[in-house]
Scaffold this active site. Structure first.
Site, PDB file in Angstrom:
ATOM      1  CG  HIS A   1       2.173 -10.594  -3.425  1.00 28.82           C
ATOM      2  ND1 HIS A   1       1.649 -10.556  -2.196  1.00 28.82           N
ATOM      3  CD2 HIS A   1       3.381 -11.020  -3.335  1.00 28.82           C
ATOM      4  CE1 HIS A   1       2.577 -11.282  -1.119  1.00 28.82           C
ATOM      5  NE2 HIS A   1       3.597 -11.819  -1.946  1.00 28.82           N
TER       6      HIS A   1
ATOM      7  N   GLY B   1       3.355 -19.799   2.714  1.00 26.89           N
ATOM      8  CA  GLY B   1       4.520 -18.833   2.518  1.00 26.89           C
ATOM      9  C   GLY B   1       4.138 -17.472   2.196  1.00 26.89           C
TER      10      GLY B   1
ATOM     11  CG  HIS C   1      -1.660  -5.821  -0.766  1.00 26.60           C
ATOM     12  ND1 HIS C   1      -2.095  -4.508  -0.434  1.00 26.60           N
ATOM     13  CD2 HIS C   1      -2.235  -5.986  -1.990  1.00 26.60           C
ATOM     14  CE1 HIS C   1      -2.614  -3.925  -1.553  1.00 26.60           C
ATOM     15  NE2 HIS C   1      -2.723  -4.779  -2.585  1.00 26.60           N
TER      16      HIS C   1
ATOM     17  CB  CYS D   1      -0.917  -0.023   1.206  1.00 23.59           C
ATOM     18  SG  CYS D   1      -2.310  -1.393   1.064  1.00 23.59           S
TER      19      CYS D   1
END
Length: 114
Positions: free
Chosen positions: A100, A93, A98, A7
């Site tokens: 991705h 993992g 966020h 972010c």
């Protein structure tokens, strides 16, 4: 999320080597690459993980795959192929909370992931 590093990249509070951006998605080079091409593709909306996707989020998640193809073309890895990895949760993992997508390419990856 004020403590989320991704972010902060979106908001330009920390630098990132951005390779793609639109209103909903941003992509930038991983600072610890595992392949010659290692780009993280993320929604600008903070979604913690794959587990947290709502029906409302499905459109942008689907759009990410089209963006991945555009980036792969631009990076010269579309024709030979690439790998996309999403880590989900601690056991999967996931380090940054966020969602991705890791776009990896530029070398032969092999058939096994583990």
């Amino acid at each position: 999320m004020e403590d989320c590093i991704f972010c902060k990249i979106i908001n330009r509070e920390v630098p990132g080597d951005i390779v793609y951006e639109d209103d909903e998605i941003i992509a930038f080079r991983d600072i610890h690459p595992c392949a010659p091409v290692h780009i993280l593709v993320i929604p600008k909306k903070h979604i913690s993980s794959l587990i947290d996707i709502t029906e409302e989020d499905e459109k942008v998640i689907g759009k990410i795959y089209g963006v991945i193809n555009k980036i792969a073309q631009k990076e010269g890895i579309l024709d030979k192929g690439y790998r996309v990895i999403i880590n989900c949760g601690e056991d999967g993992g996931q380090v940054v909370k966020h969602i991705h997508f890791h776009l990896l390419g530029g070398k032969k990856m092999g058939v096994k992931v583990c």
